[in-house]
Write an enzyme that holds these catalytic residues in place. Structure first.
Site, short mmCIF file in Angstrom:
data_model
loop_
_atom_site.label_atom_id
_atom_site.label_comp_id
_atom_site.label_asym_id
_atom_site.label_seq_id
_atom_site.Cartn_x
_atom_site.Cartn_y
_atom_site.Cartn_z
N ALA A 32 0.80 -1.26 0.12
CA ALA A 32 -0.06 0.12 0.06
C ALA A 32 0.97 1.15 0.14
O ALA A 32 0.89 2.34 0.65
CB ALA A 32 -0.91 0.13 1.19
N LEU A 33 1.74 1.39 -0.99
CA LEU A 33 2.83 2.12 -1.19
C LEU A 33 2.47 3.77 -1.28
O LEU A 33 1.59 3.86 -2.12
CB LEU A 33 3.94 1.68 -2.16
CG LEU A 33 4.67 0.56 -1.77
CD1 LEU A 33 5.56 0.28 -2.79
CD2 LEU A 33 5.07 0.30 -0.39
N GLY A 36 5.68 8.37 1.37
CA GLY A 36 6.69 8.09 2.47
C GLY A 36 7.28 6.84 2.13
O GLY A 36 8.67 7.04 2.22
N HIS A 37 6.88 5.72 1.67
CA HIS A 37 7.59 4.78 1.09
C HIS A 37 8.50 5.24 -0.21
O HIS A 37 9.64 4.73 -0.07
CB HIS A 37 6.88 3.55 0.72
CG HIS A 37 5.98 2.85 1.71
ND1 HIS A 37 4.43 3.25 1.54
CD2 HIS A 37 6.08 2.16 2.74
CE1 HIS A 37 4.16 2.40 2.86
NE2 HIS A 37 4.97 1.94 3.47
N GLN A 61 2.70 -9.91 12.99
CA GLN A 61 2.78 -8.66 13.66
C GLN A 61 1.60 -7.87 14.18
O GLN A 61 1.33 -6.75 14.79
CB GLN A 61 3.77 -7.54 13.19
CG GLN A 61 3.38 -6.91 12.02
CD GLN A 61 4.44 -6.06 11.12
OE1 GLN A 61 5.18 -6.59 10.55
NE2 GLN A 61 4.33 -4.75 11.20
N LYS A 152 8.22 7.38 11.30
CA LYS A 152 6.86 7.78 11.90
C LYS A 152 6.85 6.45 12.89
O LYS A 152 6.20 6.70 13.73
CB LYS A 152 5.86 7.46 10.44
CG LYS A 152 4.44 7.61 11.25
CD LYS A 152 3.25 7.78 9.93
CE LYS A 152 3.16 6.52 9.44
NZ LYS A 152 2.35 5.53 10.29
N VAL A 184 7.27 11.66 6.12
CA VAL A 184 6.80 12.52 4.97
C VAL A 184 5.25 12.77 5.49
O VAL A 184 4.58 12.12 5.70
CB VAL A 184 6.95 11.59 3.64
CG1 VAL A 184 6.43 12.36 2.57
CG2 VAL A 184 8.36 11.15 3.31
N SER A 194 -0.11 4.21 5.29
CA SER A 194 -1.11 3.26 4.23
C SER A 194 -2.52 3.26 5.03
O SER A 194 -3.62 3.07 4.14
CB SER A 194 -0.52 1.74 4.39
OG SER A 194 0.92 1.97 3.90
O1 PAF Z 1 6.78 -0.64 9.05
C1 PAF Z 1 6.24 -1.58 8.44
O2 PAF Z 1 5.70 -1.39 7.50
C2 PAF Z 1 6.51 -3.01 8.80
O3 PAF Z 1 6.39 -3.05 10.47
C3 PAF Z 1 7.99 -3.61 8.49
C4 PAF Z 1 8.82 -3.12 8.92
C5 PAF Z 1 7.83 -3.78 7.05
C6 PAF Z 1 7.78 -5.15 8.88
O4 PAF Z 1 6.78 -5.81 8.45
#
Ligand code: PAF
Length: 284
Positions: A32-33, A36-37, A61, A152, A184, A194
């Site tokens: 979901a770029l 910022g990415h 996570q 962030k 950003v 995202s």
């Molecule tokens: O910041 C994120 O998008 C996630 O926590 C990461 C570092 C890609 C790990 O899944």
């Protein structure tokens, strides 16, 4: 740009890069770029001969199944954006490719030296365990020279520094350098995320008040104490209809322990904007 779906193919490509002595930059993402990415990827393309972007919504996570299910997934658009910026590889595995059934249950264990006991770690039990599990695995697979993370997610960045520079795992990552990249923001001040994709137009306008209050607090910190500034930030954000603060803590930027003054301090906030949980921070 090549899209890689399996660890085996990834290892093959990495080996070929290593044979040619090419420097490798890794940008771990959950897809979901957004802009910022893009800033992280541009930086990696600039610093390294090869850039790999992982796009993987890491199930281990997420402590909330609904949050995992609702996490935006936009792989086609992600691939287009990455090709345009000049990334060389997008690594987009399935959860089954990344983990065994046992690993999927987040059995990974790691000594965080207490960095996971505050803020996001306290609110989302197991979250950082999953982050360290996936990031360390990506580091072992890719063996990058540099890896790029946004400020962030400040607590995440702090934990990744700890893992690579001070933890028992530190010698396993070679000369890997973690590169911190600034937040950003949209023109309105809203931190790019995202999760912003889940905000309605009205909620997005409301969410702008989070960064507004954080920036105003820089002024309050000139005369107020840490606890006065903390309370005022919480009160002012909660005063906006549609926003609800989960926590606001001003902490030391290295230890993440409560700050006693504003030296080396950062204020980290989590706010519910309607159903969407947003985070932001400000350095004092
Ligand atoms: O910041 C994120 O998008 C996630 O926590 C990461 C570092 C890609 C790990 O899944």
């Amino acid at each position: 740009m090549q899209i890689i779906r399996t660890k085996q193919e990834l290892l093959k490509q990495i080996e070929a890069c290593k044979q040619r002595d090419l420097t490798i930059g890794l940008v771990p993402t959950m897809g979901a770029l957004h802009a910022g990415h893009a800033s992280l990827v541009k930086r990696s393309v600039n610093d390294n001969q090869v850039t790999i972007v992982s796009v993987f919504v890491n199930p281990t996570q997420f402590n909330n199944k609904e949050d995992l299910a609702k996490y935006p997934r936009t792989q086609e658009a992600d691939a287009e954006m990455l090709a345009e910026i000049g990334a060389d590889y997008m690594f987009a595995p399935t959860p089954e490719e990344m983990y065994t059934a046992e690993e999927m249950n987040n059995t990974f264990s790691f000594d965080f030296a207490g960095l996971d006991q505050v803020m996001e770690g306290k609110m989302r039990p197991g979250h950082f365990n999953g982050v360290v599990q996936v990031v360390s695995r990506l580091f072992y697979l890719v063996r990058p020279d540099r890896a790029y993370f946004g400020e962030k997610d400040f607590q995440q960045l702090c934990i990744i520094h700890h893992m690579v520079e001070r933890s028992a795992l530190k010698d396993t990552f070679g000369s890997l350098k973690i590169i911190d990249c600034p937040i950003v923001r949209e023109e309105s001040g809203l931190a790019r995320s995202s999760r912003n994709a889940r905000l309605s137009a009205t909620e997005k306008k409301t969410a702008v008040n989070i960064s507004r209050v954080l920036f105003e607090s820089l002024e309050w910190a000139k005369t107020g104490s840490v606890s006065e500034v903390e309370s005022r930030v919480i009160d002012e954000i909660n005063a906006v209809s549609g926003l609800e603060v989960e926590y606001y803590e001003i902490v030391d930027r290295t230890t993440l322990q409560p700050a006693t003054d504003f030296h080396n301090a950062i204020g980290c906030v989590t706010v519910y904007c309607g159903p969407v949980r947003l985070i932001d921070n400000i350095k004092y």
